[in-house]
Write an enzyme that holds these catalytic residues in place. Structure first.
Site, PDB file in Angstrom:
ATOM      1  N   HIS A  75       0.919  -1.339   0.053  1.00  0.00           N
ATOM      2  CA  HIS A  75      -0.175   0.061  -0.021  1.00  0.00           C
ATOM      3  C   HIS A  75       0.759   1.225   0.053  1.00  0.00           C
ATOM      4  CE1 HIS A  75       0.389   1.618   4.094  1.00  0.00           C
ATOM      5  NE2 HIS A  75      -0.350   2.461   4.060  1.00  0.00           N
ATOM      6  N   TYR A 127      -5.189   8.068   5.031  1.00  0.00           N
ATOM      7  CA  TYR A 127      -5.029   8.746   6.506  1.00  0.00           C
ATOM      8  C   TYR A 127      -3.821   9.568   6.483  1.00  0.00           C
ATOM      9  CZ  TYR A 127      -1.234   4.764   6.274  1.00  0.00           C
ATOM     10  OH  TYR A 127      -0.491   4.010   5.954  1.00  0.00           O
ATOM     11  N   ASP A 149     -19.967 -23.813  23.083  1.00  0.00           N
ATOM     12  CA  ASP A 149     -21.251 -24.640  23.577  1.00  0.00           C
ATOM     13  C   ASP A 149     -21.307 -25.897  22.487  1.00  0.00           C
ATOM     14  OD1 ASP A 149     -21.978 -22.805  21.597  1.00  0.00           O
ATOM     15  OD2 ASP A 149     -24.053 -22.927  21.914  1.00  0.00           O
TER      16      ASP A 149
END
Length: 772
Positions: A219, A244, A519
């Site tokens: 990237h 960003y 479970d």
């Protein structure tokens, strides 16, 4: 006590953090090897921008990030500049409200800001292009190489040693257990070996015979010329454009995911001191640069001063790979871990190694969570690329198509003919609803977010299950055949399974410290023959790890299939088809029988996932279509329909049935989850049923629950209950609030939904429909 001999491969931020955590627990016989120089090894840590965002949809990932902040702040390796995530569309702003809710649920304070407040916080923003933002004051920046160096120094002071320029060439093992590693010139015997090699992880895994399902991806990251930035600016995220930003003095660092996917072959890495930094591709950055200038006008007068394509590790589902390999004992992995989660992941793995279990639930990150098909290189590559691209919903022409139809039940052709709309889970195609079933005449309105992957047909399917009878595909459930004495399973479970042949026990697997592993249902089919209904590869691995000589544990999921046949007419439909006496007196609830249904050999379990009369019916995959067709043909006169997962979830929540992974985790004790009597103990939290005011809003899960204006818990799952006429949610709440009649509020996209604690189950509280 020095502990076992440990070799860690990789001296990036994760390897150094793990050495620090292990030596802090008294394990001082620790050696860290790296193929590169120390401390800047040339891996992803050497070029990572060091951003730490703590607000995540996953509670586990948020906790890992929070510990990272806490630890690195204490080591002087964290700058608490905060973060600001901005929205330029109403849809993104709604998502920021949801992210605010995640923070409230997980204990990360934040605030939603208007454009003016965003500009006050980040003056270089053009506030006219944004709708609002989310501010997290405790986020910030970590210098990865410095943090690695500090932790390595602490580990060294306790006895660890760090050796650079040591490329591992072999991982040695004997009788299924690791015995050490070798480089070109040296051998390092070890009791435990941990791969923290990042993008080189798959190559090391291949040496050990252990699949490491990650894909190296590149990237883009650039540093600009002077643009008026300052080091006290918050880190900035612009998800609408996959960007960003962070300050480097008066310059900006800009990271971009808005480019065509760039998977990386290890053979193509440069052979210099920075093998994880590839040459920059400016043509694919043009859109990102333009978008950056729209948000921060000061960048229009700046230029790119330095740029590269940095390589990082991406998994098929976006989560890290942590834990001990199922196929080679003593070989551990801590891979695909970002700087954001580095210290937290290292702490959790160290706890796991030293104590036998981590302090927080890691099932989302467990190395062994994938089915065999999900380890195929083609699957990993295609899903990792899409995971990387789907971070913000961006699609590119070079994106591979979705990976679908990897695991299909034998019923799939019939389901497709019936207009099934499929969702995917663990590679399985699961019907969500059937388009050929009619929608209700007057569908209830549904809010935009909860209606995204929903259909009003689910109401039809739920109502007809209660009134007549419906067929549900249970094939994706994990089925494990265990042969051995009942003491084996009883020793691992919360309940004794040494019951008469033909008995089914609902219980949970426990780890040595008493936490829930998952479970399960255990059907005793013979004196030493059991069928365990579990929750995926992790349950299979757990049973195999603990199986003594003479006990056989076989995952038979792929070779079998099953349906749930439930509804008031289920017995009338089944009785003429089977040689098993299915009367209420002869075939009671929680019982199992083997026999025939038509010409199909079947295992019938008197269980219900929806709170209606009926059976789980299993057979070998080769008989699957015949089973479906036999039931379908006989069901015509009884009004049989096929129903999907959405109806199932609505019905199960009305009946108060929990599901592993969503409602319960390894941190939730059996007492709290309702899987065994609590006795005199009063747990601090209870999984609590809430009924919401019917406003058309249905929570999606993970929303915060408020009492007196304060966050006190979080929603695990929710659905509209068609039989009770209201939305239902289950949430973890303090025991003092888990009292019927207590009113609370659920935070939902910036609004508060009124909810009331209800006695459960909401539907058929006396189990009359199940006992008939």
């Amino acid at each position: 006590m020095s502990g076992p001999t440990v070799v860690i491969i990789g001296a990036g931020i994760v390897g150094c953090a793990l050495a620090d955590e292990l030596t802090g627990r008294g394990w001082t016989d620790v050696t860290v090897l790296d193929q590169g120089p120390l401390p800047e090894t040339g891996g992803s840590s050497s070029h990572a921008p060091g951003l730490v965002f703590q607000t995540e949809p996953s509670r586990t990932m948020s906790r890992l990030a929070r510990y990272t902040v806490e630890k690195y702040a204490g080591l002087g390796c964290f700058a608490p500049v905060g973060s600001l995530e901005v929205a330029t569309t109403p849809a993104r702003f709604a998502e920021l409200h949801r992210r605010f809710g995640f923070g409230q649920s997980w204990g990360v304070p934040s605030s939603v800001l208007d454009p003016a407040a965003c500009a006050t916080l980040f003056p270089l923003l053009d506030k006219s292009v944004i709708v609002g933002g989310l501010h997290v004051p405790s986020d910030g920046l970590v210098p990865p190489v410095r943090a690695a160096e500090v932790q390595a120094a602490r580990a060294t002071s306790r006895g660890a040693r760090f050796l650079g320029h040591r490329a591992v060439t072999r991982i040695a093992s004997r009788s299924g257990r690791v015995t050490g590693v070798a480089t070109a010139d040296e051998e390092f015997p070890a009791d435990l070996v941990v791969s923290c090699a990042g993008l080189w992880g798959p190559a090391l895994g291949a040496m050990a015979g252990v699949p490491i399902p990650l894909l190296p991806m590149a990237h883009q990251y650039v540093r600009t010329t002077a643009a008026g930035a300052s080091d006290d600016l918050p880190i900035l995220r612009h998800q609408d454009r996959d960007l960003y930003f962070r300050a480097h003095g008066d310059r900006f660092g800009i990271g971009s995911h808005r480019h065509e996917p760039m998977p990386v072959d290890l053979a193509d890495l440069p052979g210099d001191a920075h093998p994880s930094k590839l040459p920059f591709t400016p043509d694919t950055f043009r859109q990102s640069w333009a978008a950056a200038g729209e948000l921060i006008p000061a960048l229009r007068g700046a230029t790119v001063e330095d740029a590269f394509n940095g390589v990082l590790s991406v998994t098929a589902d976006g989560f890290p790979l942590l834990g001990e390999a199922a196929s080679l004992r003593g070989f551990w992995v801590a891979e695909a871990v970002r700087v954001t989660h580095s210290a937290g992941a290292a702490k959790a793995v160290a706890e796991w190694m030293a104590d036998g279990r981590p302090a927080i639930d890691l099932h989302e990150c467990d190395l062994n969570r994938f089915d065999a098909a999900q380890l195929a290189p083609d699957y990993v590559r295609r899903r990792a690329i899409r995971t990387f691209a789907e971070t913000d919903g961006i699609r590119h022409p070079a994106d591979p198509p979705p990976v679908r139809n990897v695991r299909v039940s034998p019923f799939h052709p019939r389901q497709a003919e019936m207009g099934a709309v499929f969702g995917e889970a663990a590679g399985w195609e699961r019907p969500l609803w059937y388009a050929t079933n009619p929608p209700p005449e007057a569908p209830r309105p549904r809010d935009e977010w909860s209606a995204r992957h929903w259909s009003p047909i689910a109401e039809t399917e739920a109502r007809l299950t209660r009134r007549r009878v419906a067929l549900y595909d249970l094939t994706p459930l994990t089925r494990i055949d265990v042969t051995g004495p009942p003491s084996f399973l009883s020793g691992l479970a919360a309940a004794d399974v040494d019951r008469p042949v033909g008995t089914v026990v609902y219980t949970c697997l426990l780890d040595p410290a008493g936490g829930i592993r998952g479970d399960v249902t255990v059907a005793r089919l013979g004196e030493d023959r059991f069928r365990v209904g579990g929750n995926g590869p992790l349950d299979v691995d757990w049973l195999r790890r603990h199986a003594p000589p003479g006990v056989s544990v076989r995952d038979v999921t792929g070779g079998t299939c099953g349906v749930g046949l439930w509804g008031p007419a289920a017995r009338e439909l089944v009785a003429p088809l089977t040689d098993v006496d299915v009367s209420a007196e002869a075939f009671r609830y929680y019982r199992a029988r083997e026999g025939y249904l038509g010409t199909v050999p079947v295992l019938l379990l008197r269980l219900s996932g929806v709170g209606e009369l009926g059976w789980e019916i299993y057979t070998e995959a080769q008989y699957g279509l015949r089973l479906w067709d036999t039931l379908w043909e006989a069901g015509r006169e009884h009004g049989l329909i096929a129903a999907g997962r959405l109806a199932f979830d609505s019905l199960r929540l009305e009946k108060g049935y929990r599901t592993w992974g969503r409602d319960m985790t390894t941190e939730d004790g059996p007492d709290q989850a309702g899987l065994r009597p609590a006795g005199e103990r009063v747990p601090d939290r209870r999984l609590t049923c809430l009924v919401l005011a019917d406003t058309g809003d249905v929570p999606l899960g993970r929303e915060p629950v408020y009492a007196g204006g304060f966050p006190v818990g979080h929603v695990t799952g929710a659905a509209y209950g068609w039989s009770v006429g209201a939305p239902i949610a289950y949430a973890w709440l303090p025991s003092v609030l888990a009292v019927p009649g207590t009113q609370v509020e659920i935070g939902y996209f910036g609004r508060l939904l009124l909810a009331t604690v209800a006695a459960e189950p909401l539907f058929d509280p006396k189990n009359e429909r199940l006992r008939r």
